[in-house]
Design an enzyme around this catalytic site. Structure first.
Site, PDB file in Angstrom:
ATOM      1  N   HIS A   1      25.828 -53.188 115.637  1.00 39.30           N
ATOM      2  CA  HIS A   1      25.696 -54.610 116.178  1.00 39.30           C
ATOM      3  C   HIS A   1      23.612 -53.900 117.340  1.00 39.30           C
ATOM      4  CE1 HIS A   1      29.272 -55.674 118.179  1.00 39.30           C
ATOM      5  NE2 HIS A   1      30.009 -54.586 117.284  1.00 39.30           N
ATOM      6  N   ASP A  61      39.216 -53.399 111.937  1.00 43.02           N
ATOM      7  CA  ASP A  61      39.539 -54.396 113.058  1.00 43.02           C
ATOM      8  C   ASP A  61      38.135 -55.463 112.484  1.00 43.02           C
ATOM      9  OD1 ASP A  61      36.465 -53.264 112.432  1.00 43.02           O
ATOM     10  OD2 ASP A  61      36.586 -53.486 114.854  1.00 43.02           O
ATOM     11  N   HIS A  62      37.785 -55.462 110.908  1.00 42.53           N
ATOM     12  CA  HIS A  62      37.060 -57.330 110.374  1.00 42.53           C
ATOM     13  C   HIS A  62      36.270 -56.491 108.417  1.00 42.53           C
ATOM     14  CE1 HIS A  62      33.923 -54.303 111.847  1.00 42.53           C
ATOM     15  NE2 HIS A  62      33.531 -54.873 113.130  1.00 42.53           N
ATOM     16  N   TYR A  99      39.843 -62.686 116.002  1.00 46.03           N
ATOM     17  CA  TYR A  99      40.664 -62.237 117.130  1.00 46.03           C
ATOM     18  C   TYR A  99      41.409 -62.935 117.844  1.00 46.03           C
ATOM     19  CZ  TYR A  99      37.481 -58.316 115.946  1.00 46.03           C
ATOM     20  OH  TYR A  99      36.956 -57.142 115.068  1.00 46.03           O
ATOM     21  N   TYR A 128      50.688 -58.975 102.351  1.00 44.27           N
ATOM     22  CA  TYR A 128      51.616 -57.174 101.835  1.00 44.27           C
ATOM     23  C   TYR A 128      50.626 -55.654 102.246  1.00 44.27           C
ATOM     24  CZ  TYR A 128      54.994 -54.425  99.684  1.00 44.27           C
ATOM     25  OH  TYR A 128      56.016 -53.679  99.402  1.00 44.27           O
TER      26      TYR A 128
END
Length: 570
Positions: free
Chosen positions: A257, A291-292, A358, A491
């Protein structure tokens, strides 16, 4: 003042004015940014544009510095390199006062890799740029250099007839085109984005324009987010980041960040190669993970595999807008898709954002069919039709939206179950062992903090599971869909893990209901109001989770039945 000096002054002023006017209207910077800065795009000089951008950029109220939660954390030694504008101070151990030439000579011994990279850079070879021929793929840099020199003349950092000789250590670490020697203990800085913007005004303004074009219609996210322009603000304004005593762990978030603060996350020091920054690997360090997982899904897609198989045959040196026409590129890259908007390429990469990675964020899904979102979808179609038909593009984007909504619905059903348990006070340890999180976080259910902070039964395991469904599995499902990686949403990632978590939550919920029913039966038979889950001291407490609890309750019921039979026989 004699006539000669007067005329020279007029000519210099006229030259500066002309230089300003030449670059006044930066075509790739959206009108929203000029409006936000209070500038007339047809009249603002580079100097006026730069000063207005920097004023906003350095304003704490606009996202600079420690943020509103700064009282809860202190920087560690490494933090000075992540937010140098706030924390960096010149070193006290290096007392040299050095000229341009002496900087290079010294660092050739002290940090040779820096110097080697710089010598390969455009910065160190400006005369080579000036002599480029039209047939050279780097020829566009000639116009870029002229633009840079125009910016510097407008700022008064370059004379009317003066050419920029090089961009060396002093220019970035002290002052652009500085004529003085540099005192390490007083003058040294770590370059921030506004320092790069002194020369690269267009790119700085494009990047900063994300603040002005990433405006959600109903305030689903704060203005200007998500974006590179405010990614540090998004970091320091996160309650768990501010609250964590494990600062070395927290700074792992910060390391991705930092684009708000500096440009070298994408343009690696000290070569700052444009060709390097256009390759997908340049994005992979940050745009990856649980998460990404953009890098994982892209690299496993057909697009990513084509880059892996054919990319060494492409000319990465051509300007990004010419990658397909002149560079031989025949598959999309991160930069090729995300830097493009309506056929134009710029450092504003958020103008087509619709889902924001998100889907569970309140209002995002509801907004996906709005006029705002549809206009952005149309812009994506423009991007996709560089390679595909419009019908193909729209059918796939429709698949992406509806697939994401299917994952969201599955998550929301599980979330509703667990949230109801929380509201009823029935999560594991909720009444006896749920410490409050550290400030500035407030107690709550399924909050982001619980991914990185835990104490006792806060969060409960079932609560963490549903939180991970949203922050991780659902996000990965959408990213897999957006990056055309089938296994990444069906999957391996996405739907499969979401379904597994859903089953586990349903299973645990059913067990908890059955345990509650057995407990109620025990209470009724015993004629007591006391609960087996509510005993007086730690030694008396009994765990009723899972099979063991069921067996214990079943044994209790059997024992009570045996006692009643004995009493009746007596």
């Amino acid at each position: 003042m004699d006539a000669r000096h007067w005329l020279k002054g007029i000519m210099l002023a006229g030259g500066l004015l002309l230089a300003g006017m030449v670059q006044a209207n930066i075509s790739t910077v959206p009108s929203e940014t000029y409006e936000a800065l209070g500038l007339d795009r047809n009249k603002a000089t580079p100097k006026q544009t730069y000063e207005a951008l920097v004023k906003r950029y350095k304003d704490p109220a606009q996202g600079a510095g420690k943020g509103t939660m700064g009282q809860y954390w202190e920087p560690i030694p490494y933090s000075i390199y992540l937010d140098p504008a706030t924390f960096y101070k010149p070193p006290t151990s290096m007392r040299e006062v050095a000229s341009r030439k002496e900087c290079v000579e010294c660092h050739s011994d002290e940090s040779p890799v820096w110097v080697q990279a710089w010598k390969r850079s455009t910065h160190a070879n400006l005369d080579k740029v000036r002599n480029l021929k039209p047939e050279d793929p780097l020829y566009y840099k000639k116009a870029k250099l002229e633009e840079v020199e125009g910016n510097l003349r407008s700022l008064g950092k370059l004379g009317d007839k003066e050419s920029l000789k090089e961009v060396g250590c002093i220019d970035c670490h002290v002052e652009v085109n500085a004529k003085k020697k540099a005192d390490h203990t007083k003058d040294l800085i770590m370059p921030t984005a506004d320092v790069c913007g002194t020369c690269h005004l267009r790119e700085f303004a494009e990047r900063e324009s994300e603040r002005d074009t990433m405006i959600w219609p109903n305030g689903q996210w704060p203005d200007g987010r998500p974006s590179h322009a405010l990614d540090y603000k998004a970091n320091v304004e996160t309650t768990v980041w501010a609250a964590m005593p494990q600062r070395e762990v927290a700074e792992g978030c910060t390391m991705c960040h930092t684009n708000q603060n500096k440009c070298d996350s994408c343009h690696t020091r000290h070569e700052f190669s444009a060709a390097e920054s256009r390759k997908p690997e340049a994005c992979a360090t940050c745009h990856s993970g649980v998460d990404h997982n953009n890098w994982e899904t892209y690299s496993m897609s057909k697009h990513g595999k084509m880059v892996a198989m054919l990319g060494d045959k492409w000319d990465w040196e051509v300007q990004l807008k010419d990658a397909y026409a002149k560079g031989g590129q025949n598959a999309p890259t991160c930069a090729g898709c995300h830097f493009e908007y309506e056929g134009e390429y710029s450092h504003n990469i958020t103008r087509k954002i619709r889902w924001a990675n998100y889907p569970f964020v309140p209002g995002i899904a509801e907004n996906i069919s709005s006029d705002w979102s549809e206009a952005r979808l149309d812009s994506w179609v423009v991007t996709c039709t560089q390679c595909h038909s419009e019908r193909f593009a729209r059918s796939y984007l429709d698949l992406m939206d509806k697939g994401t909504l299917a994952g969201l619905a599955k998550y929301q059903e599980a979330h509703e179950i667990v949230e109801k348990l929380y509201k009823e006070g029935n999560l594991t340890g909720q009444k006896t062992n749920r410490p409050v999180p550290p400030e500035p976080e407030k107690p709550g259910f399924g909050i982001f903090t619980q991914l990185f902070w835990s104490k006792g039964n806060n969060p409960a395991s079932i609560e963490l599971k549903v939180l991970e469904m949203a922050e991780n599995d659902l996000a990965k499902m959408h990213v897999g869909l957006a990056h055309t990686n089938p296994g990444g949403w069906t999957y391996t990632e996405g739907w499969g893990p979401i379904n597994r978590a859903y089953v586990e939550i349903q299973d645990e919920h059913t067990k908890m209901q059955e345990m509650a029913a057995l407990q109620a039966r025990v209470n009724k038979l015993e004629g007591k109001r006391a609960s087996l889950l509510d005993l007086n001291n730690p030694e008396d407490k009994i765990s009723l989770g899972g099979l063991g609890g069921g067996m214990l309750l079943a044994g209790t019921l059997a024992l009570m039945g045996w006692r009643k039979r004995k009493q009746n026989q007596a």
